[in-house]
Design a protein around this motif. Structure first.
Motif, PDB file in Angstrom:
ATOM      1  N   MET A   1      43.769  47.771  19.765  1.00 40.89           N
ATOM      2  CA  MET A   1      43.278  46.832  20.780  1.00 40.89           C
ATOM      3  C   MET A   1      42.459  47.604  21.810  1.00 40.89           C
ATOM      4  N   SER A   2      41.263  47.116  22.146  1.00 40.11           N
ATOM      5  CA  SER A   2      40.320  47.843  22.989  1.00 40.11           C
ATOM      6  C   SER A   2      40.366  47.352  24.428  1.00 40.11           C
ATOM      7  N   THR A   3      39.667  48.093  25.302  1.00 37.96           N
ATOM      8  CA  THR A   3      39.547  47.644  26.685  1.00 37.96           C
ATOM      9  C   THR A   3      38.701  46.375  26.772  1.00 37.96           C
ATOM     10  N   GLU A   4      37.830  46.159  25.779  1.00 38.59           N
ATOM     11  CA  GLU A   4      37.082  44.892  25.742  1.00 38.59           C
ATOM     12  C   GLU A   4      38.052  43.719  25.520  1.00 38.59           C
ATOM     13  N   ASP A   5      39.035  43.921  24.650  1.00 37.38           N
ATOM     14  CA  ASP A   5      40.058  42.894  24.437  1.00 37.38           C
ATOM     15  C   ASP A   5      40.862  42.667  25.719  1.00 37.38           C
ATOM     16  N   LEU A   6      41.156  43.760  26.417  1.00 41.19           N
ATOM     17  CA  LEU A   6      41.889  43.662  27.670  1.00 41.19           C
ATOM     18  C   LEU A   6      41.097  42.850  28.690  1.00 41.19           C
ATOM     19  N   ALA A   7      39.813  43.168  28.842  1.00 40.80           N
ATOM     20  CA  ALA A   7      38.977  42.457  29.803  1.00 40.80           C
ATOM     21  C   ALA A   7      38.906  40.973  29.470  1.00 40.80           C
ATOM     22  N   ALA A   8      38.751  40.662  28.195  1.00 46.54           N
ATOM     23  CA  ALA A   8      38.675  39.260  27.776  1.00 46.54           C
ATOM     24  C   ALA A   8      39.988  38.539  28.052  1.00 46.54           C
ATOM     25  N   LEU A 342      43.347  48.477  35.167  1.00 40.84           N
ATOM     26  CA  LEU A 342      44.027  48.602  33.881  1.00 40.84           C
ATOM     27  C   LEU A 342      43.128  49.224  32.821  1.00 40.84           C
ATOM     28  N   SER A 343      41.831  48.903  32.849  1.00 42.64           N
ATOM     29  CA  SER A 343      40.914  49.499  31.872  1.00 42.64           C
ATOM     30  C   SER A 343      40.823  51.008  32.057  1.00 42.64           C
ATOM     31  N   GLU A 344      40.816  51.442  33.317  1.00 42.59           N
ATOM     32  CA  GLU A 344      40.770  52.884  33.587  1.00 42.59           C
ATOM     33  C   GLU A 344      41.996  53.581  33.013  1.00 42.59           C
ATOM     34  N   TRP A 345      43.160  52.974  33.162  1.00 44.54           N
ATOM     35  CA  TRP A 345      44.392  53.599  32.683  1.00 44.54           C
ATOM     36  C   TRP A 345      44.465  53.569  31.158  1.00 44.54           C
ATOM     37  N   VAL A 346      43.954  52.497  30.563  1.00 40.66           N
ATOM     38  CA  VAL A 346      43.932  52.425  29.100  1.00 40.66           C
ATOM     39  C   VAL A 346      42.946  53.447  28.540  1.00 40.66           C
ATOM     40  N   ASP A 347      41.762  53.544  29.139  1.00 38.50           N
ATOM     41  CA  ASP A 347      40.764  54.504  28.679  1.00 38.50           C
ATOM     42  C   ASP A 347      41.267  55.942  28.791  1.00 38.50           C
ATOM     43  N   ALA A 348      42.085  56.202  29.802  1.00 42.36           N
ATOM     44  CA  ALA A 348      42.627  57.553  30.003  1.00 42.36           C
ATOM     45  C   ALA A 348      43.819  57.838  29.097  1.00 42.36           C
TER      46      ALA A 348
END
Length: 377
Positions: A1-8, A342-348
């Motif tokens: 699951m990607s940060t794009e999925d998270l944003a959506a 949350l995207s920053e933490w997932v990307d890291a």
């Protein structure tokens, strides 16, 4: 699951706004609108405009497109478009754009100027339940001529009637006195003496600390979740006396009663509120009012709200009152802040995307549905 999925997932998440007021019931002119874009109760000086603020810039950026205007439109053109559309259409568009699935509407402040919970439900097309302000109930009783000797018995009866269908209670003790009050339940003699002095004063505005304590403890007896304004607000407060840490002794006394306390807004004391929510199982908090008024910087406020408290103890609110721009922006800016953090933490690699989505759902809707027992309604 990607940060794009998270944003959506965050963008599409239906939110429960657990502390909000009605949108404006009728049109207002520009000077009145500008007064509603600040927590100050003083007239806006002639040499400035409230559109030159973080909130004003956010309205021109994010609300303008909902009204068929380009982003960053001139303030005069924005106001002209508002006048063209009218209050009903503005509310319909901006409430729909917010993605709120349920409003918990506090009705105790200037209710004649804003939509009622029923009217909010009609304008938005989603459910709206009531949160009852304790001070307003007592002040209504005073207008009806209740005597000092009967007040202590009559108020709980009227409160039970007024809250038969309500989901929660609210107190503005922070405005009327501050949080540095004696946390104990007042004695009957204290209540009668305070009521006698208050009713003789000729004002219906309740500010006596013994009466305010009586309202709090009567609310606790009612058993509904109790909201408490904390932190930032209009000049009626003394901000240094609105730090929720000053409630610590009261919080400890409340704990055996099994009633949840909801600390509202909390900015700039939101980290202190996070500590209280971590330390005490019945304490929750949000950063509602601070999000709208910090505009582009609201992402930092949202991220800071995630630092200390368990995620099951944080809720979403807009605290919007009046202009439906505030209802829309409260949700939009909160979503943006959650996406960024949350995207920053997932990307890291610190969080998984699935955990991030789960936390967003908890804060955005699930915690409120549990605390206010909305699932059973």
């Amino acid at each position: 699951m990607s940060t794009e999925d998270l944003a959506a997932a965050i963008d599409d998440l239906p939110l429960v706004d657990h502390h909000v007021h009605g949108a404006l019931a009728s049109a207002v002119d520009r000077p009145t609108l500008e007064l509603l874009l600040t927590e100050s109760d003083r007239p806006v000086p002639a040499w400035m405009t409230q559109f030159d603020s973080q909130l004003g810039f956010a309205i021109r950026r994010w609300c303008a497109p909902v009204l068929d205007l380009p982003p960053h439109v001139d303030a005069a053109d924005y106001v002209a478009r508002r006048e063209e559309l009218g209050a009903h259409e503005i509310a319909r568009r901006l409430l729909a754009a917010s993605g709120i699935e349920h409003y918990l509407v506090e009705t105790g402040y200037r209710g004649e100027e804003i939509l009622s919970p029923t009217e909010m439900a009609s304008a938005s097309g989603v459910p709206a339940d009531e949160v009852v302000r304790l001070e307003a109930v007592l002040e209504d009783l005073a207008r009806e001529g209740v005597g000092a000797a009967e007040l202590s018995s009559r108020f709980p009866e009227v409160l039970a009637e007024r809250t038969e269908r309500a989901v929660g209670l609210k107190s503005i003790v922070a405005y009327r006195y501050g949080f540095d009050f004696d946390p104990r339940r007042p004695s009957p003699a204290e209540v009668v003496a305070a009521a006698r002095s208050w009713l003789r004063s000729g004002t219906t505005r309740v500010a006596d600390p013994a009466l305010l304590r009586f309202l709090l403890w009567s609310g606790l007896d009612r058993g509904l979740p109790l909201q408490l304004h904390a932190g930032y607000g209009d000049p009626d407060i003394e901000l240094h006396r609105c730090d929720p840490l000053l409630l610590t002794r009261f919080i400890k006394l409340v704990e055996p009663f099994g009633v949840d306390l909801l600390l509202l807004h909390c900015y700039p004391f939101h980290r202190n509120a996070g500590y209280l929510a971590q330390a005490f199982p019945h304490v929750y908090f949000d950063v509602g009012l601070g999000v709208n008024h910090s505009g582009v910087r609201s992402s930092a406020v949202v991220a800071e709200s995630l630092e200390l408290a368990p995620f099951a103890k944080i809720l979403f609110s807009s605290d919007a009152w009046g202009p439906p721009e505030l209802h829309h922006l409260g949700a939009l800016l909160w979503r943006r802040g959650m996406r960024k953090a949350l995207s920053e933490w997932v990307d890291a690699g610190e969080w998984s995307a699935s955990d991030a989505i789960r936390v967003a759902r908890m804060i955005g809707r699930d915690n409120a549905r549990r605390v206010y027992r909305l699932a059973a309604r």
